[in-house]
Design an enzyme around this catalytic site. Sequence first.
Site, short mmCIF file in Angstrom:
data_model
loop_
_atom_site.label_atom_id
_atom_site.label_comp_id
_atom_site.label_asym_id
_atom_site.label_seq_id
_atom_site.Cartn_x
_atom_site.Cartn_y
_atom_site.Cartn_z
N ASP A 71 0.76 -1.13 0.01
CA ASP A 71 0.15 0.01 -0.03
C ASP A 71 0.79 1.22 0.12
O ASP A 71 1.87 1.50 0.84
CB ASP A 71 -1.05 0.01 1.32
CG ASP A 71 -1.80 -1.06 1.64
OD1 ASP A 71 -1.42 -2.32 1.08
OD2 ASP A 71 -2.93 -0.90 1.69
N HIS A 100 -1.17 4.56 -0.74
CA HIS A 100 -2.14 5.55 0.00
C HIS A 100 -1.68 6.97 -0.42
O HIS A 100 -1.89 7.68 0.65
CB HIS A 100 -2.51 5.17 1.21
CG HIS A 100 -3.13 4.05 1.44
ND1 HIS A 100 -4.46 3.94 1.01
CD2 HIS A 100 -3.01 2.81 1.98
CE1 HIS A 100 -5.11 2.84 1.23
NE2 HIS A 100 -4.18 2.09 1.91
N ASP A 160 -3.94 -0.50 -3.85
CA ASP A 160 -4.05 0.80 -2.59
C ASP A 160 -3.01 1.91 -2.95
O ASP A 160 -2.20 2.32 -2.14
CB ASP A 160 -3.91 0.39 -1.37
CG ASP A 160 -5.33 -0.11 -0.95
OD1 ASP A 160 -6.16 -0.49 -1.76
OD2 ASP A 160 -5.51 -0.38 0.47
N ASP A 212 -6.08 7.32 -2.10
CA ASP A 212 -7.05 7.53 -0.91
C ASP A 212 -6.12 7.70 0.40
O ASP A 212 -5.11 7.40 0.58
CB ASP A 212 -7.92 6.26 -0.69
CG ASP A 212 -9.11 6.38 -1.60
OD1 ASP A 212 -9.46 7.58 -1.95
OD2 ASP A 212 -9.80 5.27 -1.73
N ARG A 213 -6.76 8.53 1.20
CA ARG A 213 -6.24 8.99 2.58
C ARG A 213 -5.26 9.99 2.23
O ARG A 213 -5.19 11.01 2.78
CB ARG A 213 -5.81 7.80 3.17
CG ARG A 213 -6.74 6.71 3.86
CD ARG A 213 -6.60 6.07 4.88
NE ARG A 213 -7.49 4.70 5.18
CZ ARG A 213 -8.53 5.03 5.84
NH1 ARG A 213 -8.78 6.00 6.64
NH2 ARG A 213 -9.52 3.97 6.01
N ASN A 259 -8.67 -2.65 -2.71
CA ASN A 259 -9.62 -2.30 -2.55
C ASN A 259 -9.96 -0.79 -2.43
O ASN A 259 -11.05 -0.41 -2.47
CB ASN A 259 -10.03 -2.64 -1.02
CG ASN A 259 -9.17 -2.18 0.14
OD1 ASN A 259 -8.18 -2.15 0.01
ND2 ASN A 259 -9.93 -1.50 1.27
N HIS A 260 -8.95 0.04 -2.48
CA HIS A 260 -9.14 1.42 -2.85
C HIS A 260 -8.81 1.76 -4.03
O HIS A 260 -8.87 2.87 -4.46
CB HIS A 260 -7.91 2.16 -1.87
CG HIS A 260 -8.31 2.52 -0.27
ND1 HIS A 260 -9.05 3.24 0.01
CD2 HIS A 260 -8.28 1.32 0.60
CE1 HIS A 260 -9.15 3.16 1.42
NE2 HIS A 260 -8.73 2.04 1.82
N HIS A 284 -3.50 -8.53 -3.60
CA HIS A 284 -3.66 -7.28 -2.53
C HIS A 284 -4.09 -7.70 -1.19
O HIS A 284 -3.50 -7.44 -0.05
CB HIS A 284 -4.67 -6.20 -3.09
CG HIS A 284 -4.76 -5.02 -1.98
ND1 HIS A 284 -3.57 -4.05 -1.70
CD2 HIS A 284 -5.81 -4.81 -1.15
CE1 HIS A 284 -3.93 -3.44 -0.79
NE2 HIS A 284 -5.26 -3.76 -0.44
N ARG A 303 -13.96 -6.40 9.49
CA ARG A 303 -14.12 -4.92 8.47
C ARG A 303 -15.50 -4.67 8.22
O ARG A 303 -16.20 -3.64 8.40
CB ARG A 303 -13.31 -5.07 7.09
CG ARG A 303 -11.82 -5.47 7.65
CD ARG A 303 -10.93 -5.45 6.17
NE ARG A 303 -9.66 -5.77 6.32
CZ ARG A 303 -8.73 -4.47 6.40
NH1 ARG A 303 -9.21 -3.37 6.16
NH2 ARG A 303 -7.38 -5.02 6.40
N HIS A 336 -2.48 -4.86 2.31
CA HIS A 336 -3.83 -4.52 2.78
C HIS A 336 -3.86 -4.21 4.14
O HIS A 336 -4.88 -3.53 4.84
CB HIS A 336 -4.67 -5.63 2.49
CG HIS A 336 -6.18 -5.50 3.01
ND1 HIS A 336 -6.83 -4.67 2.21
CD2 HIS A 336 -7.13 -6.44 3.53
CE1 HIS A 336 -8.24 -4.43 2.51
NE2 HIS A 336 -8.40 -5.62 3.48
#
Length: 448
Positions: free
Chosen positions: A163, A165, A193, A196-197, A225-226, A274, A348, A376
């Site tokens: 990730d 991000h 990923d 995002d964020r 998933n992002h 992922h 989750r 992840h």
Amino acid sequence: MPRCRHAPPRRSAAPIRLACCAAACAALHWSLGQGPAWLAPAARWLVGSHPQRGVGTSAAAAAERGRLVALAARGGADPVAEARAKVQALTVEAGYSGPAYNGPASVNDAFVKGLLAMFKEQKKLPMKYAYMMTLDVLDILKGEKTLQRVPVPDGSKITVIGDIHGQLFDFAHMMENVCGFPSPQNPLLFNGDFVDRGPWSVEVLLTLFAMKLQHPTSVHFNRGNHESEMTNYQYGFSGEVQVKYELKMMELFSEVFRHLPLATVLENQIFVVHAGIPGPDPRQWEDWFSKAPDEAAGILSREGGQMTLAQIEATDRVVEPNPFESPLVIDFLWGDPKGANGYGPSGRVPMVYTFGPDIAQKFCEANGLKLILRSHETKSAGFQETQPFCHTVFSAPNYIDKAGNKAAVAVVTNTGGVLKPDYKQFDHQPHPDVPSGAYAPNGPLAPK
């Protein structure tokens, strides 16, 4: 399609209720910020308007329905055709002096490094170039498969990156000082990923696109998933795109994300994904599962045997994550390993499953694999030998500016025909005073 079974007699055996499905939908996918895209199909299934096993049977049919739903939500327009037409009318701002994009052949080492340097100075790539690069990356991805197979010959290596991000300054440090820039001698696999964020997701993504355009066979992507509409609208990427470019551009980015491969097999030995591996079949969910995961593990299983790599490769990936119509996509983007044997419910969101060490071992043995390498989850050291057959690598240090974790990359080397990952750690780097989540709804830089 999930199918409910009765729980042990001492527990309530009520099957999934609409409220539970609504919670799952809300947690997993809000299409264009207008509500969960699969809530309506879920409701129809629950009241018996569709066959018990689901709203359709083929991956192609599911993908076509998803495409039609997406087009309807956008007024019937094709975002790719619209973007190609739009590019012709866009111009480059007067005074721009950064890298100029004129097709994949224009991307070289100087372009990539110049782009990254420009982004670190908080400057922006012209929207015309951003659209052009994204369209060209989409063309490359359309030629790739759901399951990519990447050779790692004896004496060579490939680096797997977890990730990111949108943490641009950590990403730049990693590229410059940890894993190096890609080349045929230094292939890289980015394991989802990307966005995002972190508040520089646009810059990270466009740098990844530049590297893919320069070295399409040495830069590999897996979807995380992002890389989906719901998370992008919830966790900031959409807002960032709207502020830095225009909201319309999200439609093209989403189309690129839907074409990302779901998994990569290295030298027929290591399965890189992922998040998780194929979940239980039939896919059962009871509303008590999360309260009694050990009992749930006694019910969940794969009755039809292990899924093969050929079956994964044949899966239509061009969808938004949906547990009713694309359960394998949910598994690969959302699943997590756990310590105890068997499958279990994820903490989750509903309708996502965890897998124990026995499940990982069975999947590997059935497919002639030695290891699952996934991302992840934040790990304090940046990596973890999570199970005997499953490792985790996470490449966003001090995640969301709060976690305090180190990051790592996995350098997978072939020595004498055997692949082995070694982990290189790195630390968080200083960055301008822009907080994680700045572009998320209600964030300080979110579009008004």
